[in-house]
Design an enzyme around this catalytic site. Structure first.
Site, mmCIF file in Angstrom:
data_model
loop_
_atom_site.group_PDB
_atom_site.id
_atom_site.type_symbol
_atom_site.label_atom_id
_atom_site.label_comp_id
_atom_site.label_asym_id
_atom_site.label_seq_id
_atom_site.Cartn_x
_atom_site.Cartn_y
_atom_site.Cartn_z
ATOM 1 N N ASN A 1 74.298 -27.097 -19.198
ATOM 2 C CA ASN A 1 73.583 -28.245 -18.643
ATOM 3 C C ASN A 1 72.073 -28.176 -18.825
ATOM 4 O O ASN A 1 71.374 -29.181 -18.623
ATOM 5 C CB ASN A 1 73.902 -28.413 -17.152
ATOM 6 C CG ASN A 1 75.281 -28.966 -16.889
ATOM 7 O OD1 ASN A 1 75.850 -28.739 -15.818
ATOM 8 N ND2 ASN A 1 75.851 -29.683 -17.847
ATOM 9 N N ARG B 1 89.731 -32.128 -12.199
ATOM 10 C CA ARG B 1 88.579 -32.689 -12.914
ATOM 11 C C ARG B 1 88.591 -34.199 -12.741
ATOM 12 O O ARG B 1 89.605 -34.852 -13.004
ATOM 13 C CB ARG B 1 88.597 -32.347 -14.395
ATOM 14 C CG ARG B 1 87.369 -32.940 -15.097
ATOM 15 C CD ARG B 1 87.201 -32.514 -16.528
ATOM 16 N NE ARG B 1 85.917 -33.008 -17.029
ATOM 17 C CZ ARG B 1 85.138 -32.371 -17.874
ATOM 18 N NH1 ARG B 1 85.488 -31.185 -18.324
ATOM 19 N NH2 ARG B 1 83.996 -32.892 -18.269
ATOM 20 N N ARG C 1 70.320 -30.877 -21.000
ATOM 21 C CA ARG C 1 69.999 -32.228 -20.537
ATOM 22 C C ARG C 1 68.483 -32.422 -20.493
ATOM 23 O O ARG C 1 67.711 -31.482 -20.676
ATOM 24 C CB ARG C 1 70.623 -32.475 -19.165
ATOM 25 C CG ARG C 1 72.133 -32.409 -19.207
ATOM 26 C CD ARG C 1 72.762 -32.786 -17.883
ATOM 27 N NE ARG C 1 74.221 -32.771 -17.966
ATOM 28 C CZ ARG C 1 75.040 -33.152 -16.995
ATOM 29 N NH1 ARG C 1 74.543 -33.595 -15.838
ATOM 30 N NH2 ARG C 1 76.347 -33.108 -17.157
ATOM 31 N N GLU D 1 97.315 -24.848 -11.918
ATOM 32 C CA GLU D 1 97.733 -26.207 -12.231
ATOM 33 C C GLU D 1 96.475 -27.055 -12.419
ATOM 34 O O GLU D 1 95.456 -26.831 -11.761
ATOM 35 C CB GLU D 1 98.574 -26.774 -11.082
ATOM 36 C CG GLU D 1 99.838 -25.992 -10.784
ATOM 37 C CD GLU D 1 100.874 -26.100 -11.904
ATOM 38 O OE1 GLU D 1 100.979 -27.185 -12.497
ATOM 39 O OE2 GLU D 1 101.543 -25.091 -12.178
ATOM 40 N N ASP E 1 82.966 -34.307 -12.292
ATOM 41 C CA ASP E 1 82.428 -35.072 -13.412
ATOM 42 C C ASP E 1 82.290 -36.548 -13.041
ATOM 43 O O ASP E 1 83.089 -37.085 -12.271
ATOM 44 C CB ASP E 1 83.369 -34.918 -14.616
ATOM 45 C CG ASP E 1 82.693 -35.272 -15.923
ATOM 46 O OD1 ASP E 1 81.454 -35.403 -15.943
ATOM 47 O OD2 ASP E 1 83.402 -35.432 -16.929
ATOM 48 N N GLY F 1 76.705 -39.159 -13.289
ATOM 49 C CA GLY F 1 75.770 -39.956 -14.079
ATOM 50 C C GLY F 1 76.339 -41.320 -14.438
ATOM 51 O O GLY F 1 75.645 -42.343 -14.334
ATOM 52 N N TRP G 1 78.614 -42.956 -12.832
ATOM 53 C CA TRP G 1 78.702 -43.735 -11.598
ATOM 54 C C TRP G 1 77.393 -44.475 -11.355
ATOM 55 O O TRP G 1 77.384 -45.658 -10.997
ATOM 56 C CB TRP G 1 79.024 -42.798 -10.442
ATOM 57 C CG TRP G 1 79.241 -43.453 -9.118
ATOM 58 C CD1 TRP G 1 80.407 -43.910 -8.598
ATOM 59 C CD2 TRP G 1 78.239 -43.695 -8.106
ATOM 60 N NE1 TRP G 1 80.218 -44.432 -7.335
ATOM 61 C CE2 TRP G 1 78.891 -44.309 -7.018
ATOM 62 C CE3 TRP G 1 76.868 -43.446 -8.024
ATOM 63 C CZ2 TRP G 1 78.209 -44.682 -5.854
ATOM 64 C CZ3 TRP G 1 76.186 -43.821 -6.878
ATOM 65 C CH2 TRP G 1 76.857 -44.428 -5.815
ATOM 66 N N ARG H 1 89.142 -31.996 -20.177
ATOM 67 C CA ARG H 1 88.617 -30.743 -20.715
ATOM 68 C C ARG H 1 88.380 -29.783 -19.564
ATOM 69 O O ARG H 1 88.147 -30.208 -18.432
ATOM 70 C CB ARG H 1 87.276 -30.968 -21.441
ATOM 71 C CG ARG H 1 87.312 -31.898 -22.622
ATOM 72 C CD ARG H 1 85.955 -31.896 -23.338
ATOM 73 N NE ARG H 1 84.879 -32.359 -22.463
ATOM 74 C CZ ARG H 1 84.540 -33.630 -22.289
ATOM 75 N NH1 ARG H 1 85.217 -34.585 -22.913
ATOM 76 N NH2 ARG H 1 83.538 -33.970 -21.497
#
Length: 238
Positions: free
Chosen positions: A64, A184, A67, A203, A16, A19, A21, A190
């Site tokens: 996705n 993540r 988008r 984990e 994630d 965009g 960045w 999430r």
């Protein structure tokens, strides 16, 4: 930082922040996705030396498609270019490539490239890279349940024998071990419909770093923290 001997065998990544960045730099979102693809190259190459045999990356979800058309088209073009440009490198590195997800909505050229790189790298064993493309955990379970139901209807499967070991045989990941660690990036906490069944005892690490900035060194930090965790799988230590 040394890697502990009891590190994860299978790491899954929710990549994630591409965009954001790009937007932080005043650039189009697609530029962030290109930077993210370069980061995939670095992280996958590092996995064998870090004791990680299996890496699964969440490249494009079933959600996705919502988008903008320009971003979706740009991503599909990026996936095609990634396969074309990385195929020989992955082959030489000893990386086996697999795809999970529903391929039917993807264009014919992309599907052909997916088939090509899977066949090209089929005998590699140094690292197993799984790319989740048009993938959603709920969609995967629904598709698996349909296949299971067809086997029951055809008499190939006795419904009285179905247990929690049956459904995994119908999942896209049936040839893979469950992930030990899910990472993540970008600070979001999430799981976003990713490997819902498979991650029951994984984990989780939610890190603030955006994916294009998630370097090998940051990966090592996460792996080192994983090595300190006491994984009991529901049991109690005597």
């Amino acid at each position: 930082m040394p890697i502990p001997p009891n590190g994860p065998r299978h790491v899954a990544f929710i990549m994630d922040g591409n965009g954001r960045w790009a937007q932080q730099r005043g650039r189009p979102r697609l530029l962030g996705h290109r930077a993210g693809a370069r980061r995939v190259r670095e992280i996958v190459a590092a996995c064998p030396d870090l004791g990680v045999e299996y890496a699964t990356i969440f490249a494009f979800s079933t959600e996705n498609w919502k988008r903008t058309q320009s971003e979706v088209s740009g991503l599909m073009s990026l996936f095609r270019r990634y396969i074309e440009s990385e195929a020989n490198t992955l082959l030489t590195q000893g990386t086996r490539v697999r795809f999970i997800g529903d391929r039917h909505r993807l264009d014919a050229k992309l599907r052909g490239l997916m088939d090509m790189i899977e066949a090209l790298t089929a005998h590699n064993t140094r690292c197993h890279l799984t790319i989740a493309l048009n993938y959603g955990g709920r969609d995967e379970v629904a598709r698996a349940t349909k296949r299971l139901a067809r086997d029951v209807a055809a008499g190939r499967l006795d419904p009285e024998t179905i247990n929690d070991q049956t459904l995994p045989r119908y999942l896209d990941t049936h040839v893979l071990p469950d992930p030990d660690l899910v990472i993540r990036t970008s600070g979001e906490a999430r799981i976003s419909n990713f490997l819902l069944w498979q991650s029951a005892y994984a984990e989780y690490e939610f890190v603030d770093t955006l994916w294009p900035d998630f370097t090998r060194e940051k990966f090592v930090e996460v792996l080192s923290r994983y090595g300190t965790r006491d994984r009991r799988f529901g049991a109690v230590r005597a």
